[in-house]
Design an enzyme around this catalytic site. Structure first.
Site, PDB file in Angstrom:
ATOM      1  N   ASN A   9       2.817  -3.721  -0.614  1.00  0.00           N
ATOM      2  CA  ASN A   9       3.116  -2.365  -0.140  1.00  0.00           C
ATOM      3  C   ASN A   9       2.443  -2.193   1.218  1.00  0.00           C
ATOM      4  O   ASN A   9       1.229  -2.080   1.297  1.00  0.00           O
ATOM      5  CB  ASN A   9       2.578  -1.348  -1.166  1.00  0.00           C
ATOM      6  CG  ASN A   9       2.761   0.078  -0.695  1.00  0.00           C
ATOM      7  OD1 ASN A   9       3.405   0.337   0.327  1.00  0.00           O
ATOM      8  ND2 ASN A   9       2.195   1.016  -1.453  1.00  0.00           N
ATOM      9  N   LYS A  11       2.716   0.238   3.247  1.00  0.00           N
ATOM     10  CA  LYS A  11       2.389   1.654   3.544  1.00  0.00           C
ATOM     11  C   LYS A  11       2.811   2.018   4.976  1.00  0.00           C
ATOM     12  O   LYS A  11       3.775   1.448   5.489  1.00  0.00           O
ATOM     13  CB  LYS A  11       0.896   1.902   3.271  1.00  0.00           C
ATOM     14  CG  LYS A  11       0.522   1.473   1.844  1.00  0.00           C
ATOM     15  CD  LYS A  11      -0.804   1.955   1.373  1.00  0.00           C
ATOM     16  CE  LYS A  11      -1.057   1.440  -0.038  1.00  0.00           C
ATOM     17  NZ  LYS A  11      -2.296   1.921  -0.616  1.00  0.00           N
ATOM     18  N   HIS A  95       4.296   6.452  -6.249  1.00  0.00           N
ATOM     19  CA  HIS A  95       2.991   5.903  -5.842  1.00  0.00           C
ATOM     20  C   HIS A  95       1.977   7.047  -5.807  1.00  0.00           C
ATOM     21  O   HIS A  95       2.320   8.178  -5.460  1.00  0.00           O
ATOM     22  CB  HIS A  95       3.121   5.249  -4.461  1.00  0.00           C
ATOM     23  CG  HIS A  95       1.901   4.475  -4.075  1.00  0.00           C
ATOM     24  ND1 HIS A  95       0.775   5.099  -3.588  1.00  0.00           N
ATOM     25  CD2 HIS A  95       1.617   3.154  -4.143  1.00  0.00           C
ATOM     26  CE1 HIS A  95      -0.149   4.173  -3.366  1.00  0.00           C
ATOM     27  NE2 HIS A  95       0.336   2.985  -3.696  1.00  0.00           N
ATOM     28  N   GLU A  97      -0.165   7.871  -3.777  1.00  0.00           N
ATOM     29  CA  GLU A  97      -0.270   8.589  -2.498  1.00  0.00           C
ATOM     30  C   GLU A  97       0.840   9.617  -2.365  1.00  0.00           C
ATOM     31  O   GLU A  97       0.656  10.658  -1.738  1.00  0.00           O
ATOM     32  CB  GLU A  97      -0.278   7.576  -1.333  1.00  0.00           C
ATOM     33  CG  GLU A  97      -1.617   6.840  -1.276  1.00  0.00           C
ATOM     34  CD  GLU A  97      -1.557   5.435  -0.714  1.00  0.00           C
ATOM     35  OE1 GLU A  97      -0.548   5.058  -0.099  1.00  0.00           O
ATOM     36  OE2 GLU A  97      -2.543   4.694  -0.911  1.00  0.00           O
ATOM     37  N   GLU A 168      -1.792   1.567 -11.191  1.00  0.00           N
ATOM     38  CA  GLU A 168      -2.673   1.574 -10.033  1.00  0.00           C
ATOM     39  C   GLU A 168      -3.697   2.709 -10.206  1.00  0.00           C
ATOM     40  O   GLU A 168      -3.378   3.870  -9.928  1.00  0.00           O
ATOM     41  CB  GLU A 168      -1.872   1.832  -8.754  1.00  0.00           C
ATOM     42  CG  GLU A 168      -0.864   0.754  -8.438  1.00  0.00           C
ATOM     43  CD  GLU A 168      -0.521   0.730  -6.954  1.00  0.00           C
ATOM     44  OE1 GLU A 168      -0.675  -0.331  -6.348  1.00  0.00           O
ATOM     45  OE2 GLU A 168      -0.134   1.766  -6.411  1.00  0.00           O
ATOM     46  N   GLY A 174      -7.493   1.058  -2.107  1.00  0.00           N
ATOM     47  CA  GLY A 174      -8.073   1.080  -0.766  1.00  0.00           C
ATOM     48  C   GLY A 174      -9.578   1.296  -0.749  1.00  0.00           C
ATOM     49  O   GLY A 174     -10.161   1.559   0.303  1.00  0.00           O
ATOM     50  N   SER A 213      -6.891  -2.634  -4.780  1.00  0.00           N
ATOM     51  CA  SER A 213      -7.856  -3.595  -4.231  1.00  0.00           C
ATOM     52  C   SER A 213      -7.675  -5.016  -4.779  1.00  0.00           C
ATOM     53  O   SER A 213      -8.662  -5.707  -5.034  1.00  0.00           O
ATOM     54  CB  SER A 213      -9.298  -3.108  -4.439  1.00  0.00           C
ATOM     55  OG  SER A 213      -9.512  -1.902  -3.731  1.00  0.00           O
TER      56      SER A 213
END
Ligand code: 13P
Length: 254
Positions: A9, A11, A95, A97, A168, A174, A213
């Site tokens: 991904n 992003k 996702h 985010e 996730e 991150g 991660s």
């Protein structure tokens, strides 16, 4: 057996020339990887380039998001049908985010899953708990709730046979903090058991990726878990060699 999958991904990262260089480095090294299915998720604006670069290779590609509407006056949105025209096989749905910063609810995630299905795209449906939810002991109920919204779809069985799930944990994205392989396995198992209550055959076939991660130094342990079928990689997928190395670590026969 489930074919392992390693997805990158990207992003909202990378300039055009960086994306070109990254794609080139992946294409150059990918022939060594035979068993793992690989896929990359660039920004929409690079899909044309990605289609040209990866066509005829074993790397699939997809979009990071799609609109919940089919078409119409929705300025700034991109439909499932549009991304399908660029050869996308997959699309990331829900996702964290998107959930966190753009208010995507479980309901929206379910609708987008439908849109993906209608356009012939395979959704990678993302679920995961925040740190406070984990600390409150709510990890399993949160991810099951997120899954439930998709299971409630009218044609959910048909949809899920073409879908991938991705666990996730929000606190691991991150941050450099990975769930331990055992922590991740426990959640993957819980998700698979929930699906098995609906359809055992589907539960056996459904791939569940871990994301958060993932790096070269933890991929092997994660993939060794019985219910972890691959990885959804963020940061480390922006380095072609790292991404290929993670794929090699997951390159087991199936
Ligand atoms: P990182 O690998 O950078 O933690 O990102 C994970 C992720 O969000 C993949 O979708």
């Amino acid at each position: 057996m489930r074919r392992p999958m390693v997805a990158g991904n990207w992003k909202m990262m990378g300039t055009r020339s960086e994306v070109e260089a990254l794609s080139k480095s992946i294409v150059a090294g990918v022939s060594a990887i035979s068993e793992v299915e690989m896929a990359v998720f660039p920004s929409f604006v690079y899909l044309d380039h990605i289609q040209k670069t990866f066509s005829g290779t074993q790397v699939a590609w997809g979009a990071q998001n799609i609109a919940s509407e089919r078409q119409g006056a929705f300025t700034g949105e991109v439909s499932a049908e549009m991304v399908a025209e660029f050869g996308c096989e997959y699309v990331l749905i829900g996702h964290s985010e998107r959930r966190q910063y753009y208010g995507e609810t479980d309901q929206i995630v379910a609708v987008k899953t439908m849109r993906a299905f209608e356009a012939g795209l395979k959704p990678i449906i993302c679920v995961g708990e925040t740190l406070s939810e984990r600390e409150a002991g709510r990890t399993f109920s949160v991810v099951e709730g997120q899954l439930e919204a998709v299971l409630a779809l009218e044609n959910s069985n048909q949809t899920l046979y073409n879908a991938v799930l991705a666990y996730e944990p929000v606190w691991a994205i991150g941050t450099g903090k990975t769930a331990t392989a055992q922590e991740a396995q426990a959640v993957h198992q819980c998700l698979r058991e929930r699906v098995a209550k609906r359809d055992e055959k589907l539960a056996k076939a459904l791939r569940i990726l871990y994301g958060g991660s993932v790096k070269r130094d933890n991929a092997a342990e994660l993939i060794s878990q019985p219910d972890i079928d691959g990885c959804l990689v963020g940061g480390a997928s922006l380095d072609g060699q790292h991404f290929l190395d993670i794929a090699s670590l997951c390159n087991r026969s199936y």
